[in-house]
Design an enzyme around this catalytic site. Structure first.
Site, mmCIF file in Angstrom:
data_model
loop_
_atom_site.group_PDB
_atom_site.id
_atom_site.type_symbol
_atom_site.label_atom_id
_atom_site.label_comp_id
_atom_site.label_asym_id
_atom_site.label_seq_id
_atom_site.Cartn_x
_atom_site.Cartn_y
_atom_site.Cartn_z
ATOM 1 N N CYS A 346 0.795 -1.233 0.000
ATOM 2 C CA CYS A 346 0.000 0.000 0.000
ATOM 3 C C CYS A 346 0.831 1.289 0.000
ATOM 4 C CB CYS A 346 -0.961 0.022 1.181
ATOM 5 S SG CYS A 346 -1.437 -1.567 1.827
ATOM 6 N N ARG A 375 6.381 -11.427 5.547
ATOM 7 C CA ARG A 375 5.879 -11.224 6.907
ATOM 8 C C ARG A 375 6.429 -12.302 7.829
ATOM 9 N NH1 ARG A 375 -0.477 -9.815 5.488
ATOM 10 N NH2 ARG A 375 -0.007 -8.086 4.053
ATOM 11 N N GLN A 393 0.778 -10.822 -3.186
ATOM 12 C CA GLN A 393 -0.585 -10.315 -3.065
ATOM 13 C C GLN A 393 -1.025 -9.699 -4.390
ATOM 14 O OE1 GLN A 393 -0.360 -7.613 0.391
ATOM 15 N NE2 GLN A 393 -1.880 -8.927 1.344
ATOM 16 N N ASP A 395 -2.616 -7.092 -5.121
ATOM 17 C CA ASP A 395 -3.072 -5.821 -4.550
ATOM 18 C C ASP A 395 -3.579 -4.872 -5.624
ATOM 19 O OD1 ASP A 395 -3.049 -5.705 -1.824
ATOM 20 O OD2 ASP A 395 -0.942 -5.186 -1.661
ATOM 21 N N HIS A 397 -5.237 -0.629 -5.608
ATOM 22 C CA HIS A 397 -5.693 0.534 -4.847
ATOM 23 C C HIS A 397 -6.405 1.486 -5.794
ATOM 24 C CE1 HIS A 397 -2.451 -1.144 -2.335
ATOM 25 N NE2 HIS A 397 -3.270 -0.815 -1.356
ATOM 26 N N LYS A 477 -15.285 -2.585 5.574
ATOM 27 C CA LYS A 477 -14.792 -3.482 4.536
ATOM 28 C C LYS A 477 -15.827 -4.534 4.173
ATOM 29 C CE LYS A 477 -12.587 -6.673 7.810
ATOM 30 N NZ LYS A 477 -11.382 -7.487 8.093
ATOM 31 N N HIS A 523 -8.520 -0.222 -0.681
ATOM 32 C CA HIS A 523 -7.632 -1.369 -0.851
ATOM 33 C C HIS A 523 -8.494 -2.505 -1.404
ATOM 34 C CE1 HIS A 523 -4.432 0.179 1.906
ATOM 35 N NE2 HIS A 523 -5.461 0.758 2.476
#
Length: 667
Positions: A346, A375, A393, A395, A397, A477, A523
């Site tokens: 992000c 992670r 991921q 991802d 945005h 969310k 997100h």
């Protein structure tokens, strides 16, 4: 378990809410379209009159529907059975201490500290003792005592872990549940509910599953206990169906199939939780990524590629260093500065947004990335592809105006449905999570974001449950769980409004009236983790991948090396058409070649002999999902150009090649 912590009560509320949030899709010939929210079975095309045999048999019992903990009676059975198990354990193994013992999704567990470690063989003894307790028809009775009285009784029993549980219970009135005739026998701290007597428990619908290690309250700094898992149902038929599903899940274990099909490995010499994609697995990954990228570009997204690390200052600005530090790897020194390998994508997308002045005319901006993140996961929590330390991921945005928010969310839902359906996932559980007690952002922005998420779901026509207070501190969310082939739910897709990062990084655009305004940021992930999604795909398909994504779509099996040149000719033509084909390595009998092809779960294979060369044809056998498992369908001899053209079409369209080859109407 004693006055269940709020986490367990929260799970109960979510389970009750989820029934309203289930969505089922139905496939058409080439496209997978949305349908109404009621659940409906998905049937395959009718089998042609061809010779078939069962390759991977499954014993189905379709008339048995397994209930969930939405069923209050089942919840009582499971909770009461947990108490009976703990009572049996303490009777058989003197000196054993008990900790927590809640009901869970498929049954229950209890944590113990025995004088000597439990062995798997002890489960049978414990179950026999439980049956005896059930036959005694001992009543479950509730008693409310003061905190001081509860502590006195616990100390008298010398139960240190019950004292720890007591400390976590709020309030001065403590509930105890007894399993005895005069409240003079076994008891535990507990909020209930329970059945009336042990005799109300169906002994033939209860089984003890396994023993595992567990830290007290999940804290790795706490004592290591032993956890006994069990399952409990309303009747024996439900238990048998559950055990069938458990056996089916074991057959589908992605770790075993990953090795059998040579898809991936975890190399311990390189470190735990790091995935090595083998050639066949990498082929599937490439096809997944290519489809994902094409779908996003067609959907108005632009693709980004960002670094794998950044200065620690970036993570402090984003807040990850303060709120997520325990899940991040240690920093590294680079020329005196500290750098952090990225746990999230992000902040990088935010920096790209800040890289140039933005106008309201630029919005919405949709950026997507297959970004690999890292992670820190404790070694005890690592689990194949499901829990790793390095993963990718998908991802994206979206930066948009307030009046664009609902439309953008609806677009994400449409794209999510398109992509998940492509991989055969047609049933979803949808939850809308709202503002928690501690949150940032104004009431107005929370109301706008929550209403936009809800409006988009309604416009989509999807049913959903509401998790009150379950949103993140920075925004509401939508979470989407996919249902696999044997009914398990997996969290994958999420759509998350974020009021935190735009504020922390000072994001702004010039509005129509010339003032500076803060954009709304979404997100969004569809696969979630590419590795985890691949693991779910392996288990849902049991390694029988959809034809379009199978790493090898056709293998040619020459009866002898004399027929290898013809095989190479056919393979070259198939590759030219984009069909992924290979010729068996040779050096083994046709029977052995066929056996290996079936073990490799190839969608199609063809035996090549003199007859096939003479007729420029292939003797094709394909795998096809049937009622009793995966069937091997002998399609007979078909001209090879015909086979290639249909396989080419099947690969591009996403339909099954076997259906096209079976359909005589398609030229």
């Amino acid at each position: 378990m004693a006055n269940r912590p709020m986490a367990f009560l929260r799970v109960a509320l979510l389970m009750r809410a989820s029934a309203a949030g289930f969505v089922t899709m139905r496939p058409s010939t080439l496209l997978l379209r949305r349908r109404s929210t009621c659940t409906q079975s998905i049937t395959c095309a009718a089998s042609a009159d061809r010779k078939t045999e069962i390759a991977d048999p499954i014993t189905w019992k379709a008339d048995v529907q397994l209930p969930t903990n939405d069923n209050e009676d089942l919840l009582r059975i499971r909770h009461s059975t947990a108490h009976v198990m703990a009572m049996a354990v303490q009777k058989l193994f003197k000196g054993t201490k008990v900790a927590i013992g809640p009901w869970i999704e498929k049954g229950f567990y209890y944590d113990f500290e025995p004088p000597q470690p439990f062995q798997e063989k002890d489960l049978r003894r414990i179950k026999k003792e439980m049956d005896k307790i059930i036959k005694l028809k001992l009543p479950f009775t509730e008693e409310v005592v003061t905190r001081e009285e509860a502590e006195l009784r616990i100390r008298a029993q010398d139960e240190p872990y019950k004292l720890e549980i007591l400390k976590r219970i709020k309030g001065d009135h403590i509930t105890i549940w007894h399993t005895s005739r005069n409240q003079d026998g076994w008891w535990d701290l507990c909020a209930g509910p329970h059945v009336k007597t042990t005799g109300d428990l169906p002994a033939d619908a209860i089984a003890l599953d396994s023993i595992a290690g567990a830290y007290l309250f999940g804290d790795e700094n706490g004592p290591m206990l032993q956890r006994i898992y069990g399952t409990a149902w309303e009747n024996k038929d439900q238990l048998v169906e559950h055990q069938r599903l458990q056996a089916e899940a074991k057959r589908r274990d992605h770790r075993a199939l990953g090795k059998q099909l040579n898809l991936f490995s975890i190399q311990q010499t390189a470190g735990g939780g790091l995935v090595f994609w083998h050639p066949k697995g990498s082929t599937i990954r490439r096809l997944m990524e290519d489809y994902w990228k094409d779908a996003h570009i067609a959907g108005g997204y632009e693709l980004l590629n960002t670094p794998h690390m950044a200065s620690i200052d970036l993570w402090k600005t984003s807040g990850h260093f303060d709120f997520y530090k325990d899940d991040m790897f240690d920093q590294m020194k680079v020329e005196g500065d500290e750098y952090q390998i990225k746990p999230m994508n992000c902040p990088f997308h935010v920096l790209v947004f800040k890289d140039a002045p933005r106008s309201y005319r630029d919005l919405p901006i949709r950026w997507a990335e297959m970004g690999t993140v890292y992670r820190y996961e404790r070694s005890g929590s690592l689990n194949g592809l499901f829990r790793v330390r390095g993963f990718t991921q998908d991802d994206a945005h979206i930066f948009c105006l307030p009046d664009q928010l609902t439309g953008e969310i609806l677009g994400v839902l449409d794209l999510t449905e398109q992509i998940l359906s492509k991989f055969g996932f047609l049933q979803y559980e949808v939850m809308l999570s709202t503002r928690p007690e501690k949150a940032i952002g104004t009431d107005e922005i929370w109301e706008l974001a929550t209403n936009s998420l809800e409006d988009a779901l309604k416009r989509k026509g999807w049913g959903y449950g509401i998790d009150e207070g379950g949103g993140a501190f920075y925004g509401p969310k939508i979470d989407i769980k996919i249902k696999d082939a044997i009914g398990r739910l997996w969290q994958c897709s999420t759509i998350q409004a974020d009021f935190n990062l735009p504020n922390r990084f000072g994001l702004e655009y010039t509005s129509a009236d010339g003032t500076k305004q803060q954009p709304i940021m979404l997100h969004r992930a569809i696969f979630g983790s590419l590795e985890r999604f691949f693991g779910v795909l392996i288990e849902s398909t049991a390694g029988d991948f959809p034809f379009w994504i199978a790493p090898i779509q056709l293998r040619l099996l020459p009866v002898s090396d004399d027929f290898r040149p013809y095989c190479e000719e056919v393979a070259a033509a198939a590759k030219q058409a984009g069909v992924r084909v290979e010729v068996d390595q040779g050096g083994r009998s046709v029977g052995k070649q066929i056996k290996v092809a079936n073990q490799d779960k190839l969608p199609c294979y063809a035996v090549i002999g003199a007859k096939e060369i003479e007729g420029n044809s292939l003797a094709i056998t394909c795998r096809k999902e049937g009622r009793d498992g995966v069937e091997l369908v002998n399609l007979g001899t078909i001209p090879y150009e015909h086979v290639i053209s249909r396989m080419e079409f099947a690969s591009k369209s996403g339909v099954r090649a076997v259906d096209l080859l079976l359909d005589k109407k398609i030229d």
